[in-house]
Design a protein around this motif. Sequence first.
Motif, PDB file in Angstrom:
ATOM      1  N   PRO A   1       1.184  -1.804  29.217  1.00  0.00           N
ATOM      2  CA  PRO A   1       0.486  -1.026  28.167  1.00  0.00           C
ATOM      3  C   PRO A   1       1.407  -0.064  27.433  1.00  0.00           C
ATOM      4  CG  PRO A   1      -0.788  -1.052  30.196  1.00  0.00           C
ATOM      5  CD  PRO A   1       0.559  -1.614  30.529  1.00  0.00           C
ATOM      6  N   TRP A   2       2.369   0.527  28.145  1.00  0.00           N
ATOM      7  CA  TRP A   2       3.309   1.451  27.516  1.00  0.00           C
ATOM      8  C   TRP A   2       4.163   0.710  26.493  1.00  0.00           C
ATOM      9  CZ3 TRP A   2       4.268   5.933  25.824  1.00  0.00           C
ATOM     10  CH2 TRP A   2       5.549   6.449  25.643  1.00  0.00           C
ATOM     11  N   HIS A   3       4.613  -0.474  26.846  1.00  0.00           N
ATOM     12  CA  HIS A   3       5.395  -1.276  25.907  1.00  0.00           C
ATOM     13  C   HIS A   3       4.558  -1.644  24.677  1.00  0.00           C
ATOM     14  CE1 HIS A   3       8.498  -2.794  29.127  1.00  0.00           C
ATOM     15  NE2 HIS A   3       8.571  -1.500  28.901  1.00  0.00           N
ATOM     16  N   LEU A   4       3.308  -2.026  24.900  1.00  0.00           N
ATOM     17  CA  LEU A   4       2.441  -2.387  23.771  1.00  0.00           C
ATOM     18  C   LEU A   4       2.280  -1.208  22.814  1.00  0.00           C
ATOM     19  CD1 LEU A   4      -0.412  -4.448  25.513  1.00  0.00           C
ATOM     20  CD2 LEU A   4       1.708  -5.282  24.476  1.00  0.00           C
ATOM     21  N   ALA A   5       2.110  -0.005  23.378  1.00  0.00           N
ATOM     22  CA  ALA A   5       1.953   1.191  22.539  1.00  0.00           C
ATOM     23  C   ALA A   5       3.243   1.502  21.784  1.00  0.00           C
ATOM     24  CB  ALA A   5       1.536   2.378  23.403  1.00  0.00           C
ATOM     25  N   LEU A   6       4.374   1.381  22.464  1.00  0.00           N
ATOM     26  CA  LEU A   6       5.657   1.630  21.805  1.00  0.00           C
ATOM     27  C   LEU A   6       5.886   0.631  20.672  1.00  0.00           C
ATOM     28  CD1 LEU A   6       7.988   2.346  24.863  1.00  0.00           C
ATOM     29  CD2 LEU A   6       7.319   3.989  23.097  1.00  0.00           C
ATOM     30  N   PHE A   7       5.561  -0.622  20.918  1.00  0.00           N
ATOM     31  CA  PHE A   7       5.715  -1.637  19.863  1.00  0.00           C
ATOM     32  C   PHE A   7       4.831  -1.317  18.662  1.00  0.00           C
ATOM     33  CE2 PHE A   7       6.984  -4.777  23.364  1.00  0.00           C
ATOM     34  CZ  PHE A   7       8.336  -4.652  23.080  1.00  0.00           C
ATOM     35  N   LEU A   8       3.640  -0.790  18.905  1.00  0.00           N
ATOM     36  CA  LEU A   8       2.748  -0.424  17.803  1.00  0.00           C
ATOM     37  C   LEU A   8       3.373   0.663  16.932  1.00  0.00           C
ATOM     38  CD1 LEU A   8       0.091  -0.343  16.244  1.00  0.00           C
ATOM     39  CD2 LEU A   8      -0.854   1.121  18.055  1.00  0.00           C
ATOM     40  N   VAL A   9       3.840   1.729  17.564  1.00  0.00           N
ATOM     41  CA  VAL A   9       4.452   2.824  16.806  1.00  0.00           C
ATOM     42  C   VAL A   9       5.709   2.326  16.089  1.00  0.00           C
ATOM     43  CG1 VAL A   9       5.529   5.108  16.966  1.00  0.00           C
ATOM     44  CG2 VAL A   9       3.516   4.575  18.364  1.00  0.00           C
ATOM     45  N   GLY A  10       6.520   1.557  16.800  1.00  0.00           N
ATOM     46  CA  GLY A  10       7.752   1.052  16.202  1.00  0.00           C
ATOM     47  C   GLY A  10       7.494   0.115  15.039  1.00  0.00           C
ATOM     48  N   ALA A  11       6.457  -0.718  15.145  1.00  0.00           N
ATOM     49  CA  ALA A  11       6.145  -1.647  14.055  1.00  0.00           C
ATOM     50  C   ALA A  11       5.723  -0.914  12.801  1.00  0.00           C
ATOM     51  CB  ALA A  11       5.048  -2.623  14.503  1.00  0.00           C
ATOM     52  N   VAL A  12       4.894   0.110  12.948  1.00  0.00           N
ATOM     53  CA  VAL A  12       4.455   0.887  11.779  1.00  0.00           C
ATOM     54  C   VAL A  12       5.653   1.577  11.129  1.00  0.00           C
ATOM     55  CG1 VAL A  12       3.024   2.797  10.988  1.00  0.00           C
ATOM     56  CG2 VAL A  12       2.124   1.199  12.691  1.00  0.00           C
ATOM     57  N   ALA A  13       6.507   2.199  11.968  1.00  0.00           N
ATOM     58  CA  ALA A  13       7.658   2.932  11.435  1.00  0.00           C
ATOM     59  C   ALA A  13       8.666   2.004  10.770  1.00  0.00           C
ATOM     60  CB  ALA A  13       8.330   3.728  12.555  1.00  0.00           C
ATOM     61  N   MET A  14       8.995   0.902  11.447  1.00  0.00           N
ATOM     62  CA  MET A  14      10.047   0.045  10.917  1.00  0.00           C
ATOM     63  C   MET A  14       9.562  -0.843   9.778  1.00  0.00           C
ATOM     64  SD  MET A  14      12.460   1.310  12.389  1.00  0.00           S
ATOM     65  CE  MET A  14      13.668   0.317  11.519  1.00  0.00           C
ATOM     66  N   ARG A  15       8.277  -1.181   9.784  1.00  0.00           N
ATOM     67  CA  ARG A  15       7.756  -1.872   8.602  1.00  0.00           C
ATOM     68  C   ARG A  15       7.831  -0.942   7.400  1.00  0.00           C
ATOM     69  NH1 ARG A  15       2.496  -2.469   5.676  1.00  0.00           N
ATOM     70  NH2 ARG A  15       2.872  -4.270   4.328  1.00  0.00           N
ATOM     71  N   GLY A  16       7.484   0.339   7.605  1.00  0.00           N
ATOM     72  CA  GLY A  16       7.571   1.303   6.521  1.00  0.00           C
ATOM     73  C   GLY A  16       8.995   1.493   6.038  1.00  0.00           C
ATOM     74  N   ALA A  17       9.947   1.584   6.972  1.00  0.00           N
ATOM     75  CA  ALA A  17      11.351   1.752   6.594  1.00  0.00           C
ATOM     76  C   ALA A  17      11.857   0.524   5.844  1.00  0.00           C
ATOM     77  CB  ALA A  17      12.197   1.998   7.842  1.00  0.00           C
ATOM     78  N   GLY A  18      11.527  -0.664   6.354  1.00  0.00           N
ATOM     79  CA  GLY A  18      11.978  -1.890   5.697  1.00  0.00           C
ATOM     80  C   GLY A  18      11.380  -2.057   4.312  1.00  0.00           C
ATOM     81  N   SER A  19      10.102  -1.711   4.171  1.00  0.00           N
ATOM     82  CA  SER A  19       9.441  -1.836   2.872  1.00  0.00           C
ATOM     83  C   SER A  19      10.023  -0.852   1.868  1.00  0.00           C
ATOM     84  CB  SER A  19       7.939  -1.599   3.034  1.00  0.00           C
ATOM     85  OG  SER A  19       7.353  -2.603   3.839  1.00  0.00           O
ATOM     86  N   THR A  20      10.305   0.371   2.320  1.00  0.00           N
ATOM     87  CA  THR A  20      10.891   1.373   1.422  1.00  0.00           C
ATOM     88  C   THR A  20      12.278   0.941   0.974  1.00  0.00           C
ATOM     89  OG1 THR A  20       9.668   3.096   2.619  1.00  0.00           O
ATOM     90  CG2 THR A  20      11.420   3.819   1.145  1.00  0.00           C
ATOM     91  N   TYR A  21      13.080   0.460   1.919  1.00  0.00           N
ATOM     92  CA  TYR A  21      14.415  -0.049   1.597  1.00  0.00           C
ATOM     93  C   TYR A  21      14.320  -1.215   0.612  1.00  0.00           C
ATOM     94  CZ  TYR A  21      18.718  -2.752   2.307  1.00  0.00           C
ATOM     95  OH  TYR A  21      19.868  -3.484   2.118  1.00  0.00           O
ATOM     96  N   ASN A  22      13.381  -2.116   0.856  1.00  0.00           N
ATOM     97  CA  ASN A  22      13.168  -3.252  -0.036  1.00  0.00           C
ATOM     98  C   ASN A  22      12.818  -2.787  -1.449  1.00  0.00           C
ATOM     99  OD1 ASN A  22      12.578  -6.379  -0.089  1.00  0.00           O
ATOM    100  ND2 ASN A  22      10.859  -5.417  -1.149  1.00  0.00           N
ATOM    101  N   ASP A  23      11.982  -1.740  -1.550  1.00  0.00           N
ATOM    102  CA  ASP A  23      11.589  -1.230  -2.860  1.00  0.00           C
ATOM    103  C   ASP A  23      12.749  -0.561  -3.589  1.00  0.00           C
ATOM    104  OD1 ASP A  23       9.098  -2.160  -2.318  1.00  0.00           O
ATOM    105  OD2 ASP A  23       8.078  -0.223  -2.370  1.00  0.00           O
ATOM    106  N   ILE A  24      13.657   0.050  -2.833  1.00  0.00           N
ATOM    107  CA  ILE A  24      14.850   0.634  -3.451  1.00  0.00           C
ATOM    108  C   ILE A  24      15.703  -0.474  -4.064  1.00  0.00           C
ATOM    109  CG2 ILE A  24      17.014   1.854  -3.017  1.00  0.00           C
ATOM    110  CD1 ILE A  24      15.548   3.376  -0.774  1.00  0.00           C
ATOM    111  N   VAL A  25      15.952  -1.520  -3.290  1.00  0.00           N
ATOM    112  CA  VAL A  25      16.789  -2.626  -3.754  1.00  0.00           C
ATOM    113  C   VAL A  25      16.136  -3.385  -4.906  1.00  0.00           C
ATOM    114  CG1 VAL A  25      17.827  -4.828  -3.069  1.00  0.00           C
ATOM    115  CG2 VAL A  25      17.893  -2.886  -1.493  1.00  0.00           C
ATOM    116  N   ASP A  26      14.804  -3.540  -4.828  1.00  0.00           N
ATOM    117  CA  ASP A  26      14.081  -4.386  -5.793  1.00  0.00           C
ATOM    118  C   ASP A  26      13.454  -3.613  -6.948  1.00  0.00           C
ATOM    119  OD1 ASP A  26      14.678  -6.633  -4.394  1.00  0.00           O
ATOM    120  OD2 ASP A  26      12.693  -6.939  -3.532  1.00  0.00           O
ATOM    121  N   ARG A  27      13.831  -2.363  -7.142  1.00  0.00           N
ATOM    122  CA  ARG A  27      13.092  -1.547  -8.118  1.00  0.00           C
ATOM    123  C   ARG A  27      13.124  -2.136  -9.523  1.00  0.00           C
ATOM    124  NH1 ARG A  27      17.644   1.101  -6.365  1.00  0.00           N
ATOM    125  NH2 ARG A  27      19.112   1.974  -7.865  1.00  0.00           N
TER     126      ARG A  27
END
Length: 321
Positions: free
Chosen positions: A78-104
């Motif tokens: 369960p701890w791993h599942l929770a960590l993956f949830l937080v990490g997915a939200v954070a890293m999806r956000g980081a990747g999307s922001t980076y993508n928007d910078i490159v693709d502006r």
Amino acid sequence: MPRRRFSFLAGVDKRLPDAVRGHWADRFVPLAARPFARLARLERPIGWWLLLLPCWWSAALAALHTAGETGAAAYPDPWHLALFLVGAVAMRGAGSTYNDIVDRDLDARVARTRDRPIASGLVSAKAAAAFVALQCLVGLAVLLQFNPFAIATGFASVAIVLAYPFMKRLIWLPQVVLGLCFSWGALMGWAAAFGSLSLAPVLLYLGTIAWVVGYDTIYALQDIEDDEIAGIKSSARLFGARVREAVAACYVLATLLIGGAIALVSPAPLAIVALLAFAAHLAWQVATLDAKDGARALMLFRSNRDAGLILFAGLAVAAAV
């Protein structure tokens, strides 16, 4: 000056076309912070779901392996599942922001993306870069909770993530590179559980890549006309009139490879039932796909969250009984 302020607020308050209607991020996040919430795609949660699900599949596969080895019930940590949830939200956000910078510049030429915060001028590239760094720090804090092998495995994905936004300018199948990124969690759950990798999570990873290429081809159908004008390459444009067959081939390959991973670990009847239910959902997507209906393409793309949850739940239950 008041007119400029009004224009800014109107831009901030404008809902993006692929956002979830009435999402809390578009209703409750303060106006000043709303462009950053949109950079992180908070109002479009399907992205972090699709990044998270391979992590959860991998954790459930690891539990299924443990159950098969010990003959006793096992559960995804369960701890791993929770960590993956937080990490997915954070890293999806980081990747999307980076993508928007490159693709502006490209985003400004496509109807669905021209109102994104950077392309529309609501957020500067410098402010967006600082936001990427902040989200990456959250992701790093999550990653450091795992064992050294899992940490190293997580860092190994960075080069692919950095390369992805440029692929739509270079190759006709940028979805493959997206698959390499979004499927990485299929390795992480197993690595976090055992501190190593084996053939089963590798097969799961390869199957997940095929799944990503399939569902992102469906997603790309929304932009096919604008992509032609802007010169953006995509699998939807490449496959053209054969897009249904191409998506079907991706989904068949995904099912076979994920099935191979399950068979290597433990061919428990409930795990096979889960795989068949997952495959049936993918078959429904293919059967109801209309290449000319962008709204339906978005709906089918989003439905992959449900397909992924079906597979995860089935694997977890199979390990527990």
